[in-house]
Write an enzyme that holds these catalytic residues in place. Structure first.
Site, mmCIF file in Angstrom:
data_model
loop_
_atom_site.group_PDB
_atom_site.id
_atom_site.type_symbol
_atom_site.label_atom_id
_atom_site.label_comp_id
_atom_site.label_asym_id
_atom_site.label_seq_id
_atom_site.Cartn_x
_atom_site.Cartn_y
_atom_site.Cartn_z
ATOM 1 N N ARG A 157 0.705 -1.179 0.058
ATOM 2 C CA ARG A 157 -0.184 -0.048 -0.033
ATOM 3 C C ARG A 157 0.975 1.357 0.003
ATOM 4 N NH1 ARG A 157 -3.878 -2.774 -1.752
ATOM 5 N NH2 ARG A 157 -5.501 -3.680 -0.427
ATOM 6 N N ASP A 185 -2.011 -5.891 -11.359
ATOM 7 C CA ASP A 185 -2.887 -6.516 -10.482
ATOM 8 C C ASP A 185 -3.718 -5.596 -9.838
ATOM 9 O OD1 ASP A 185 -3.238 -7.634 -7.462
ATOM 10 O OD2 ASP A 185 -3.678 -9.047 -8.948
ATOM 11 N N HIS A 195 -3.205 -15.584 -8.646
ATOM 12 C CA HIS A 195 -4.453 -15.804 -7.893
ATOM 13 C C HIS A 195 -5.498 -16.936 -8.834
ATOM 14 C CE1 HIS A 195 -5.851 -12.367 -9.506
ATOM 15 N NE2 HIS A 195 -5.428 -11.488 -8.496
ATOM 16 N N ASP A 251 -1.528 -12.694 -1.776
ATOM 17 C CA ASP A 251 -2.481 -11.568 -2.315
ATOM 18 C C ASP A 251 -3.098 -10.884 -0.985
ATOM 19 O OD1 ASP A 251 -5.361 -11.168 -4.428
ATOM 20 O OD2 ASP A 251 -3.824 -9.686 -3.710
ATOM 21 N N GLY A 307 -10.716 -8.039 -0.966
ATOM 22 C CA GLY A 307 -9.440 -8.244 -0.570
ATOM 23 C C GLY A 307 -9.560 -8.848 1.016
#
Ligand SMILES: NC(=O)N[C@@H](CC(=O)O)C(=O)O
Length: 440
Positions: free
Chosen positions: A60, A150, A230, A303, A322
């Site tokens: 992040r 992604d 994923h 992830d 998420g």
């Protein structure tokens, strides 16, 4: 130079032995006589793994520090046994230039909890229209080799072709987020009987499978490397299996949550279970586990997608996609694959350390726990178990789907380049880690 001795650990071949670490490298393995000044870790009953490597982490920073920072994210990584993470590009600003990837890599080095290898965006701003500065990011101090949009799919086939062609010239790989955008407009959960019952727009399996089928053919056509992020469906497993049989250079990952959870978890509209790609059917979970066991799926990648409470404690349709995963990944792999007899601990080392490092071009992990190798090491107690709760999370965000579930295993020690980051099951404080690591 005083060393660190790990005494009596279960090694990857199943035997019990000592590991001596001196000056950041493994100095001896087997029966070790301690020298004066050596520090000791009693590893009786513990499994020694090479430091774990996550090929799919969202840290992040920059821009999303309310959810996670490089510091808080790599502390969470260390707590989960990780000594290296590949940080995804969907930050703000997007990691689509040499400047941003060098900033992220430097932060990881400064904090010292784990090696942070940034992933570069494939396209400018993740918008899917124009290739980013792939070469500049590869040539930067961040040594980017993995490129991914992604969170977004590289949907334009010509852009995908050009990206594959380019990374083939720099020994890189494109990590595709396989989500056909038109088939998933407004999608909220796996498309099936339950999405109809719950009144939530479906995310059909074919939206993932059709992109993977296109991309493996593009990888063959361009003689380039494709990594599939994923994987979530049995159909996607079939496509990857077919491509590998055809000799196409494709690798694939599965997340811990797709190895355990199904779309049934959406029944109460608890947005902790909202994730992209969505949780699928029990048949998909079964196919994914079998695919890890037979090597069709090469690695497990977390992830790790941290979000603040307010992005999850809201109506499902408004919630972010998420879940966090760094701290629970090893336990989920033990629970779903080791304790079910589908994978042994050497297999765990393969899918959670040596192979993700190889796919990402990260040196230092190709000779796990061998004399002379960099001392990236994780000690886990497989007999421990705990009822999972947010209280124990070390990352900044608490959006874990496992609250209340009893999970096996506990990371007792993590050593990153000879620097202990976890000891006696607790994180070593940030100043000590940063000082000892010395911004290496
Ligand atoms: N995996 C997720 O559910 N979320 C990811 C991005 C994404 O893939 O949507 C995130 O960055 O939050």
């Amino acid at each position: 130079m005083s060393g660190l001795i790990v005494r009596g650990a279960r090694l990857l071949g199943g035997e019990t032995g000592d590991i001596r670490i001196v000056d950041g490298r493994i100095d001896a393995v087997g029966s070790v006589d301690p020298a004066a000044g050596d520090h000791m870790i009693d590893a009786d009953g513990l499994v020694a793994l090479p430091g774990l490597v996550d090929l799919h982490t969202h840290l992040r920073e920059p821009g999303g520090e309310a959810s996670e920072t490089v510091l808080t994210g790599t502390r969470a990584a260390a707590a989960g046994g990780f000594t290296a993470v590949f940080a995804m590009a969907n930050t703000s600003p997007v990691a689509d230039t040499a400047g941003v990837v060098e900033q992220v890599e430097a932060l990881g080095r400064q904090h010292g909890y784990a090696t942070v290898r940034p992933i570069g965006a494939v396209t400018v701003g993740l918008e899917g229209r124009q290739l980013a500065e792939l070469g500049a990011m590869a040539a930067s101090r961040a040594q980017v080799r993995v490129f991914s949009d992604d969170g977004h799919c590289v949907a334009d086939p010509l852009i995908m072709r050009r990206a594959l062609e380019y990374v083939a010239t720099i020994g890189g790989v494109i990590a595709q987020h396989a989500q056909e955008p038109r088939l998933t407009e407004g999608a909220q959960m796996n498309e099936g009987p339950l999405s109809g019952e719950l009144g939530l727009a479906g995310w059909p399996a074919v939206a993932e499978e059709s992109i993977i089928a296109r991309d493996v053919l593009l990888a063959e056509h361009t003689r380039s490397r494709l990594h599939v992020c994923h994987v979530s469906t049995a159909g996607s497993v079939d496509v990857v299996r077919w491509a590998k049989k055809r000799g196409i250079a494709v690798t694939a990952e599965v997340t811990p949550h797709h190895l355990l959870l199904t779309d049934e978890t959406a029944r109460d509209y608890d947005a902790r279970f909202k994730v992209n790609p969505p949780l699928r059917r029990a048949e998909d979970v079964e196919a994914l586990r079998a695919a890890v066991a037979d090597g069709t799926i090469d690695i497990v990648a977390t992830d790790h997608a941290p979000h603040p409470d307010e992005r999850k404690e809201c109506a499902w349709a408004e919630a972010a996609f998420g879940m966090v995963g760094l701290e629970s990944a090893l336990s989920i792999v033990q629970h779903t694959l080791v304790d079910t007899g589908m994978l042994d601990w050497a297999g765990v080392a393969r899918v959670l350390s040596t192979t993700p490092a190889a796919i990402g071009g990260l040196a230092g992990y190709d000779a796990p726990l061998a004399v002379g190798a960099p001392a990236h090491l994780t000690l886990v107690d497989p007999e421990a178990s705990r009822r999972w709760s947010t209280d124990e999370l070390r990352g900044r965000s608490r959006n874990t789907p496992y609250t209340g579930i009893t999970l096996p295993g506990r990371v007792i020690a993590t050593v990153h380049g000879g620097v202990p980051t976890v000891l006696d099951g607790a994180l070593v404080d940030a100043d000590t880690v940063a000082t000892t690591a010395g911004g290496r």
